[in-house]
Write a protein that holds these residues in place. Structure first.
Motif, mmCIF file in Angstrom:
data_model
loop_
_atom_site.group_PDB
_atom_site.id
_atom_site.type_symbol
_atom_site.label_atom_id
_atom_site.label_comp_id
_atom_site.label_asym_id
_atom_site.label_seq_id
_atom_site.Cartn_x
_atom_site.Cartn_y
_atom_site.Cartn_z
ATOM 1 N N GLY A 149 62.656 64.695 42.102
ATOM 2 C CA GLY A 149 61.327 65.034 42.579
ATOM 3 C C GLY A 149 61.424 65.539 44.019
ATOM 4 O O GLY A 149 62.485 65.889 44.513
ATOM 5 N N SER A 150 60.284 65.571 44.695
ATOM 6 C CA SER A 150 60.237 66.067 46.066
ATOM 7 C C SER A 150 60.840 65.053 47.013
ATOM 8 O O SER A 150 60.589 63.851 46.900
ATOM 9 C CB SER A 150 58.786 66.315 46.485
ATOM 10 O OG SER A 150 58.205 67.310 45.686
ATOM 11 N N ILE A 151 61.628 65.546 47.952
ATOM 12 C CA ILE A 151 62.212 64.686 48.982
ATOM 13 C C ILE A 151 61.192 64.621 50.129
ATOM 14 O O ILE A 151 60.774 65.638 50.665
ATOM 15 C CB ILE A 151 63.550 65.250 49.477
ATOM 16 C CG1 ILE A 151 64.526 65.452 48.319
ATOM 17 C CG2 ILE A 151 64.129 64.375 50.574
ATOM 18 C CD1 ILE A 151 64.936 64.181 47.601
ATOM 19 N N HIS A 152 60.816 63.398 50.498
ATOM 20 C CA HIS A 152 59.821 63.214 51.543
ATOM 21 C C HIS A 152 60.447 62.785 52.862
ATOM 22 O O HIS A 152 59.876 63.032 53.926
ATOM 23 C CB HIS A 152 58.768 62.169 51.117
ATOM 24 C CG HIS A 152 57.996 62.601 49.915
ATOM 25 N ND1 HIS A 152 56.934 63.462 50.005
ATOM 26 C CD2 HIS A 152 58.149 62.314 48.597
ATOM 27 C CE1 HIS A 152 56.444 63.684 48.805
ATOM 28 N NE2 HIS A 152 57.167 62.991 47.919
ATOM 29 N N TYR A 153 61.610 62.141 52.802
ATOM 30 C CA TYR A 153 62.205 61.625 54.038
ATOM 31 C C TYR A 153 63.688 61.368 53.808
ATOM 32 O O TYR A 153 64.074 60.843 52.776
ATOM 33 C CB TYR A 153 61.511 60.308 54.431
ATOM 34 C CG TYR A 153 62.031 59.690 55.693
ATOM 35 C CD1 TYR A 153 61.659 60.202 56.933
ATOM 36 C CD2 TYR A 153 62.888 58.601 55.647
ATOM 37 C CE1 TYR A 153 62.165 59.619 58.104
ATOM 38 C CE2 TYR A 153 63.391 58.032 56.816
ATOM 39 C CZ TYR A 153 63.012 58.550 58.031
ATOM 40 O OH TYR A 153 63.501 57.985 59.186
ATOM 41 N N ILE A 154 64.483 61.779 54.782
ATOM 42 C CA ILE A 154 65.918 61.503 54.736
ATOM 43 C C ILE A 154 66.334 60.968 56.084
ATOM 44 O O ILE A 154 65.927 61.484 57.120
ATOM 45 C CB ILE A 154 66.742 62.767 54.405
ATOM 46 C CG1 ILE A 154 66.408 63.269 52.995
ATOM 47 C CG2 ILE A 154 68.233 62.494 54.558
ATOM 48 C CD1 ILE A 154 67.095 64.553 52.630
ATOM 49 N N SER A 155 67.143 59.924 56.083
ATOM 50 C CA SER A 155 67.671 59.348 57.320
ATOM 51 C C SER A 155 69.139 59.053 57.107
ATOM 52 O O SER A 155 69.533 58.634 56.031
ATOM 53 C CB SER A 155 66.914 58.059 57.669
ATOM 54 O OG SER A 155 67.467 57.478 58.817
ATOM 55 N N ASN A 156 69.936 59.285 58.137
ATOM 56 C CA ASN A 156 71.355 58.941 57.981
ATOM 57 C C ASN A 156 71.795 57.923 58.963
ATOM 58 O O ASN A 156 71.262 57.430 59.800
ATOM 59 C CB ASN A 156 72.239 60.168 58.081
ATOM 60 C CG ASN A 156 72.061 60.944 59.356
ATOM 61 O OD1 ASN A 156 71.227 60.614 60.181
ATOM 62 N ND2 ASN A 156 72.806 62.012 59.486
#
Length: 156
Positions: A149-156
């Protein structure tokens, strides 16, 4: 008759711990690359890596390697103070490269390398080898497929 794309001819400059842990195994097992040569100033370290990975073309002088091998690209994982000299020489020879961190020791040299690469239409990829590990490739495929689905937030 096979229409398979030819493999990139690549070499590793530097055969120390990180090169033998990340760069060399990745190139050695990559379906679109042939790891054809290794270079390192230290003969004993070079021999260990060459024996472990079954590479017969080895050089203690990377300039000699560049003059003898027909390469498309290199990885550079040498002492950080030598990055500029090695990277510049490889770019002048028309080679794409993966360059280990830190790129260089001063901004003037970084700008010079980037400008040289651009003028020759070459790539400098700053090393973060996890991008090309099987698990990272699979995650990228999964994200790009839209299956999550849609990616709303990514953190590394």
């Amino acid at each position: 008759m096979s229409t398979q794309e030819p493999k990139a001819q690549v070499a590793a400059v530097g055969t120390g711990w990180w090169a033998t842990t990340a760069h060399i195994p990745t190139m050695h097992h990559h379906q679109r690359a042939d790891l054809v040569a290794l270079a390192d100033l230290r003969p004993e370290v070079l021999d260990l890596a060459a024996n472990h990975f079954g590479i017969t073309n080895t050089y203690t002088d990377f300039d000699e390697m560049l003059s003898k091998e027909r390469l498309d690209g290199v990885t550079v994982a040498v002492w950080h103070a030598a990055h500029y000299e090695v990277a510049k020489t490889c770019l002048e020879q028309g080679l794409h490269m993966v360059l280990e961190k830190p790129m260089v020791l001063n901004a003037k040299h970084a700008k010079e390398l980037v400008d040289l690469a651009e003028s020759k239409n070459l790539e400098i990829i700053m090393s973060y080898p996890w991008n090309f590990m099987p698990q990272s490739v699979r995650v990228r495929e999964l994200i790009n497929s839209g299956e999550l689905g849609s990616i709303h937030y990514i953190s590394n």
